[in-house]
Design a protein around this motif. Structure first.
Motif, PDB file in Angstrom:
ATOM      1  N   UNK A 161      -0.579   3.940  -2.154  1.00  0.00           N
ATOM      2  CA  UNK A 161      -1.770   4.546  -1.544  1.00  0.00           C
ATOM      3  C   UNK A 161      -1.343   5.611  -0.548  1.00  0.00           C
ATOM      4  N   UNK A 197      -1.213  13.259  -0.521  1.00  0.00           N
ATOM      5  CA  UNK A 197      -1.591  14.314  -1.468  1.00  0.00           C
ATOM      6  C   UNK A 197      -2.965  14.865  -1.128  1.00  0.00           C
ATOM      7  N   UNK A 233      -5.317  -0.073  -6.492  1.00  0.00           N
ATOM      8  CA  UNK A 233      -4.343  -0.731  -5.618  1.00  0.00           C
ATOM      9  C   UNK A 233      -5.065  -1.543  -4.549  1.00  0.00           C
ATOM     10  N   UNK A 234      -6.182  -1.013  -4.044  1.00  0.00           N
ATOM     11  CA  UNK A 234      -6.930  -1.760  -3.028  1.00  0.00           C
ATOM     12  C   UNK A 234      -7.521  -3.028  -3.643  1.00  0.00           C
ATOM     13  N   UNK A 242      -6.358   5.513  -8.716  1.00  0.00           N
ATOM     14  CA  UNK A 242      -5.252   4.578  -8.503  1.00  0.00           C
ATOM     15  C   UNK A 242      -5.384   3.871  -7.159  1.00  0.00           C
ATOM     16  N   UNK A 243      -5.863   4.620  -6.138  1.00  0.00           N
ATOM     17  CA  UNK A 243      -6.030   4.010  -4.819  1.00  0.00           C
ATOM     18  C   UNK A 243      -7.016   2.861  -4.893  1.00  0.00           C
ATOM     19  N   UNK A 263      -7.327  11.511  -9.925  1.00  0.00           N
ATOM     20  CA  UNK A 263      -6.435  10.494 -10.491  1.00  0.00           C
ATOM     21  C   UNK A 263      -5.882   9.608  -9.371  1.00  0.00           C
ATOM     22  N   UNK A 264      -5.455  10.258  -8.292  1.00  0.00           N
ATOM     23  CA  UNK A 264      -4.937   9.508  -7.159  1.00  0.00           C
ATOM     24  C   UNK A 264      -5.997   8.596  -6.573  1.00  0.00           C
ATOM     25  N   UNK A 302       0.807  -1.218   0.000  1.00  0.00           N
ATOM     26  CA  UNK A 302       0.000   0.000   0.000  1.00  0.00           C
ATOM     27  C   UNK A 302       0.844   1.274   0.000  1.00  0.00           C
ATOM     28  N   UNK A 322     -13.782  15.176   0.288  1.00  0.00           N
ATOM     29  CA  UNK A 322     -12.485  15.816   0.522  1.00  0.00           C
ATOM     30  C   UNK A 322     -12.070  16.792  -0.572  1.00  0.00           C
ATOM     31  N   UNK A 371      -5.442   3.697 -15.179  1.00  0.00           N
ATOM     32  CA  UNK A 371      -5.585   5.125 -15.446  1.00  0.00           C
ATOM     33  C   UNK A 371      -5.911   5.410 -16.909  1.00  0.00           C
ATOM     34  N   UNK A 372      -5.369   4.570 -17.785  1.00  0.00           N
ATOM     35  CA  UNK A 372      -5.531   4.849 -19.211  1.00  0.00           C
ATOM     36  C   UNK A 372      -7.009   4.873 -19.595  1.00  0.00           C
ATOM     37  N   UNK A 380      -0.670   8.887  -2.266  1.00  0.00           N
ATOM     38  CA  UNK A 380      -1.888   9.570  -2.708  1.00  0.00           C
ATOM     39  C   UNK A 380      -2.657  10.116  -1.520  1.00  0.00           C
ATOM     40  N   UNK A 437      -5.700  15.906 -10.392  1.00  0.00           N
ATOM     41  CA  UNK A 437      -4.676  15.032  -9.847  1.00  0.00           C
ATOM     42  C   UNK A 437      -5.215  14.221  -8.667  1.00  0.00           C
ATOM     43  N   UNK A 438      -6.051  14.856  -7.819  1.00  0.00           N
ATOM     44  CA  UNK A 438      -6.574  14.107  -6.677  1.00  0.00           C
ATOM     45  C   UNK A 438      -7.511  12.999  -7.140  1.00  0.00           C
ATOM     46  N   UNK A 484     -10.278  12.878 -13.298  1.00  0.00           N
ATOM     47  CA  UNK A 484      -9.354  11.965 -13.997  1.00  0.00           C
ATOM     48  C   UNK A 484      -9.418  10.565 -13.405  1.00  0.00           C
ATOM     49  N   UNK A 524      -4.834  -5.601  -3.889  1.00  0.00           N
ATOM     50  CA  UNK A 524      -4.183  -6.161  -2.698  1.00  0.00           C
ATOM     51  C   UNK A 524      -5.126  -6.750  -1.660  1.00  0.00           C
ATOM     52  N   UNK A 525      -6.417  -6.441  -1.749  1.00  0.00           N
ATOM     53  CA  UNK A 525      -7.359  -6.970  -0.769  1.00  0.00           C
ATOM     54  C   UNK A 525      -7.812  -8.343  -1.247  1.00  0.00           C
ATOM     55  N   UNK A 585      -6.372  19.128   1.300  1.00  0.00           N
ATOM     56  CA  UNK A 585      -7.530  19.520   2.097  1.00  0.00           C
ATOM     57  C   UNK A 585      -7.117  20.519   3.166  1.00  0.00           C
TER      58      UNK A 585
END
Lengths: 322, 500
Positions: free
Chosen positions: A296, A302, B282-283, B278-279, B274-275, A293, B260, B418-419, A299, B271-272, B215, B286-287, A307
């Motif tokens: 993560x 970020x 990733x979850x 991606x989060x 986008x993040x 992670x 948020x 993301x693409x 991000x 950008x946020x 994004x 991995x979960x 905020x």
């Protein structure tokens, strides 16, 4: 990014070596942070001057890594194996050839859109990023490219305990090179005419043009500077991890952007500070929590920064104009 | 246009040969410097490490072509049409001739004369030369017309024609499966295009109407897909029961993201989000206990028509679609059903957007896009307005996601990178933000066309990126950029307003 950030020990065998383990992560994190910081400067400079996110900057970093790899292989084929000379040649070559990409990027994709809605520039930046990734993939192949370690060995501390803290010569090289580049860069920004023009454009493009600054040239030079710093980061990445592929620019780019935001976008010392912080956070997160992670974490930081402190650590507050 | 009348008797200024050569030389030098490093040398995998091979012939070819191309462009700009046409045709003829001659004999002497190794790149160069020649011929005939003016006119015309064009295209879309040329391949492409049209329309609510640059739209797509897949596998629920659930889950994800980022604007928001996308990926990756991680979820049930499955025989012994309607079994039935399913979902999205634009909330979105401070001062609550935009846009993304899951029968985090977000956003922006019909054209252009050229797989994304840049540089506001005022002061003022 490869998962071997926790070089020099894994959480499993760190029991009882709290201090040593911490120190090792500090060294690793600082090295990583230097790389992010160098990329972040490119983001922050471009954002400061034309107010757009140069989304393709991560790709410039990736191209820098590839040019470095090619030059290393060429030097190897030519039989130049004296390491200081080889590294110097690679450094110059990658800065030169990568900055051409930075210049072209601005000329082809961003200059025609300077007066357009910002969304348009962001879309071209994403398009350029996709284009450059596939360009490198087509030309150099999709498989990951390994490079054997160029600089090996290092200083070893705390030899009396079982967990030896290592500061490799490579890490020393990365830290020293970054500091040197930062000194040169600070001199250029504060003392030269390009630096003055750059700062003037950052404050007010229109006014800078009125007092006779060649705005186009200054913006081009900004991209060239950003690209050459990113290419050095690419070289460091290649030497530090030893493997690259065409996709490394995406994550590194996002993390470097996070670093630029964290430090306060538009602020040059902020970019370096943000880079170091992101590097440290990533190293400690992987060491003490979970490696899976770690992206993560970047991000999440970020989002949290934006905020609670949208201007970043060293940024100036943005006054909303109607 | 003063230029048009002035050029009836062309008195062209003399050419500055030195200047042209210098300009073209500079271009050639830059291209040389660009290609020298990455084209000139190639890293080869060999047993026991890496080796390097050189391709200087291609660097030389690229440099020479860049020089010629620049000269030709300058001539075109200076309205010397004849040499441009001749050079363009000559280059195209030589390259195409060599390509045809060298066909099937890649090692022959003719092939060695070709500028580039790859046939596709050679053909592209020839096509570019032909396009230049055509452009020159066109403007010689029209006596030079500003291209961008034409494009604005075209956009306005398309929008005026949308009254006829929309129903016409809809009619075509409805009868498409029964047309004689509609085979499996074409229908698959059509399903894909309509899926992206739907996602584009969904994202258009967030980006086009509310002006929030997202994004990470693929995150909602993923939430919808995984909601359906997990509900269907774990609780044995059907597609139609899960569909609303998937939409609700995605809408919740939208609110979760929305909170948020409420204070952010423009690029930061991009950008946020986008993040965030991606989060989520990733979850999902991995979960493992919940999502089976990189293995993905397989065996997702297919949709049914009121409980009638599209299989040859029903495993439970009940009626199937073809037996119920007394048809002979055809595997194409299921594809046609999926096609209509996504078509209906897309039309619902479109209808919803068109109607909600006329409601107070829709007007508030558009007002927010134009000026947030002004909105706040006239009593619009930006927080609630943004959150509804995020959640409603996300809901349609969730619907699209569950359709994706049921169509593929298998999902994994690989599908939600993301693409995908970039492609959906590109469709919205290239189509012209807020333009519903623009999304359709952009989806056909970006998704449909490349699907037909699957053979050029490796060049697909390269061309995709280049097209995004080219279209944006050519038309920074999108292909059919044009803003229809939602409200008019008088009925007489029906002429659509051009965007300034």
């Amino acid at each position: 990014m490869p998962a071997n950030v926790t070089r020099g020990g894994s959480p499993v065998n760190c029991k009882g070596f709290v201090m040593e383990y911490f120190l090792q992560q500090l060294i690793n994190g600082l090295t990583l942070g230097m790389i992010y910081g160098l990329i972040a400067i490119g983001y922050t400079m471009v954002y400061g001057i034309i107010g757009m996110i140069n989304f393709a900057h991560g790709e410039i970093f990736m191209i820098g890594a590839f040019v470095s790899l090619i030059t290393f292989l060429l030097l190897g084929a030519l039989g130049i194996t004296w390491i200081p000379l080889a590294v110097l040649v690679v450094l110059i070559a990658t800065m030169l050839f990568t900055s051409v990409y930075g210049w072209t990027l601005e000329r082809v994709a961003y200059r025609p859109l300077r007066d357009s809605p910002r969304l348009a520039a962001l879309i071209t930046a994403i398009g350029m990023s996709i284009f450059l990734q596939n360009y490198v993939q087509l030309l150099q192949g999709a498989r990951i490219k390994p490079l054997p370690p160029v600089i090996s060995g290092g200083f070893r501390f705390m030899k009396e305990s079982d967990f030896v803290v290592t500061l490799s010569y490579l890490q020393v090289f990365i830290i020293l090179l970054t500091i040197t580049l930062m000194l040169v860069f600070t001199y250029v920004i504060n003392r030269t005419s390009f630096g003055r023009a750059q700062r003037a454009c950052q404050q007010d493009l229109g006014m800078a043009a009125l007092i006779g600054i060649n705005v186009d040239r200054t913006i081009s030079l900004t991209f060239v500077t950003g690209a050459s710093l990113a290419s050095v980061a690419g070289l460091m990445f290649l030497m530090n991890y030893g493997v690259i592929d065409f996709y490394i620019g995406f994550l590194a780019g996002i993390k470097a952007f996070t670093a630029a935001v964290l430090g306060g976008i538009g602020s040059l010392p902020g970019a370096m500070l943000g880079g170091l912080l992101i590097g440290l956070i990533e190293a400690f997160w992987s060491a003490y929590f979970t490696v899976e992670y770690k992206d993560v974490a970047a991000f999440a930081i970020l989002v949290l920064v934006l905020i609670f402190r949208p201007t970043g650590l060293l940024g100036k507050p943005d006054i909303e104009k109607v | 246009m003063t230029e048009r009348s002035a050029t009836t008797s062309p008195v062209l200024p003399p050419l500055d040969a030195v200047g042209i050569v210098r300009e073209a030389g500079l271009t050639a030098f830059v291209v040389f410097a660009l290609t020298f490093s990455l084209v000139g040398f190639k890293v080869e995998d060999v047993p026991g490490g890496l080796d390097i091979v050189t391709r200087f012939d291609q660097v030389l070819a690229a440099t020479v072509l860049a020089f010629t191309g620049r000269v030709v462009l300058i001539l075109l700009h200076k309205r010397r049409h004849l040499p441009v046409i001749l050079v363009g045709l000559a280059i195209a003829a030589v390259i195409l001739g060599l390509v045809v001659a060298a066909r099937g004999a890649p090692e022959s002497a003719t092939a060695a004369w070709l500028p580039f190794e790859s046939v596709v790149v050679n053909v592209l160069v020839a096509v570019a030369a032909l396009v230049l020649a055509g452009r020159a011929a066109w403007s010689a005939w029209r006596r030079d017309v500003g291209v961008s003016d034409e494009a604005v006119e075209l956009a306005a015309r398309v929008h005026k024609a949308a009254i006829f064009l929309g129903p016409l295209m809809l009619g075509f879309a409805v009868v498409l499966p029964f047309l004689p040329f509609a085979d499996r391949r074409l229908l698959d492409i059509a399903i894909l295009v309509v899926t992206y049209v739907m996602l584009g329309w969904g994202l258009n609510i967030v980006v086009g109407l509310a002006g929030l640059l997202d994004l990470g739209y693929v995150a909602f797509y993923a939430v919808g897909a995984y909601s359906y897949a997990l509900l269907a596998i774990n609780f044995d629920l059907g597609f139609w029961v899960c569909l609303p659930f998937a939409g609700i889950m995605a809408a919740f994800a939208g609110i979760l993201l929305g909170f948020p980022v409420l204070r952010l604007r423009g690029d930061y928001l991009a950008i946020v989000t986008l993040g965030f996308g991606e989060m989520i990926r990733v979850i999902l990756l991995n979960w493992y206990e919940f999502t089976k991680g990189p293995d993905g979820i397989s065996g997702i049930p297919r949709p049914t028509l009121f409980g009638l499955p599209f299989t040859r025989t029903d495993p439970d012994g009940g009626e199937t679609f073809h037996s119920f309607f007394g048809l002979t079994y055809s595997p194409l039935d299921r594809i046609i059903f999926l096609y209509y399913l996504i078509l209906i979902l897309a039309l619902v999205t479109n209808f919803f957007t068109m109607r909600i634009r006329r409601l107070p909330i829709g007007r508030a979105w558009e007002a927010l896009r134009e000026d947030e401070v002004a909105c706040r001062s006239i009593g619009i609550n930006p927080r609630n307005t943004k959150l509804t935009a995020f959640s409603i846009g996300a809901m349609f993304g969730g619907f699209g996601g569950s359709f994706f899951a049921t169509r593929q029968g298998f999902i994994s985090p690989e599908s939600f990178t993301f693409i995908e977000s970039a492609i959906i956003l590109a469709i919205v922006v290239l189509g012209g933000m807020g333009s519903q019909i623009g999304v359709v054209f952009a989806a056909i252009l970006l998704i449909g066309l490349p699907e037909f050229f699957r053979e050029l797989q490796q060049y697909r994304m390269l061309a995709f990126g280049a097209a995004m840049v080219a279209i944006m540089v050519w038309r920074p506001r999108g292909l059919l950029a044009f803003r229809d005022p939602t409200i008019r002061l008088s009925d007489h003022d029906t002429a659509p307003e051009k965007q300034t």
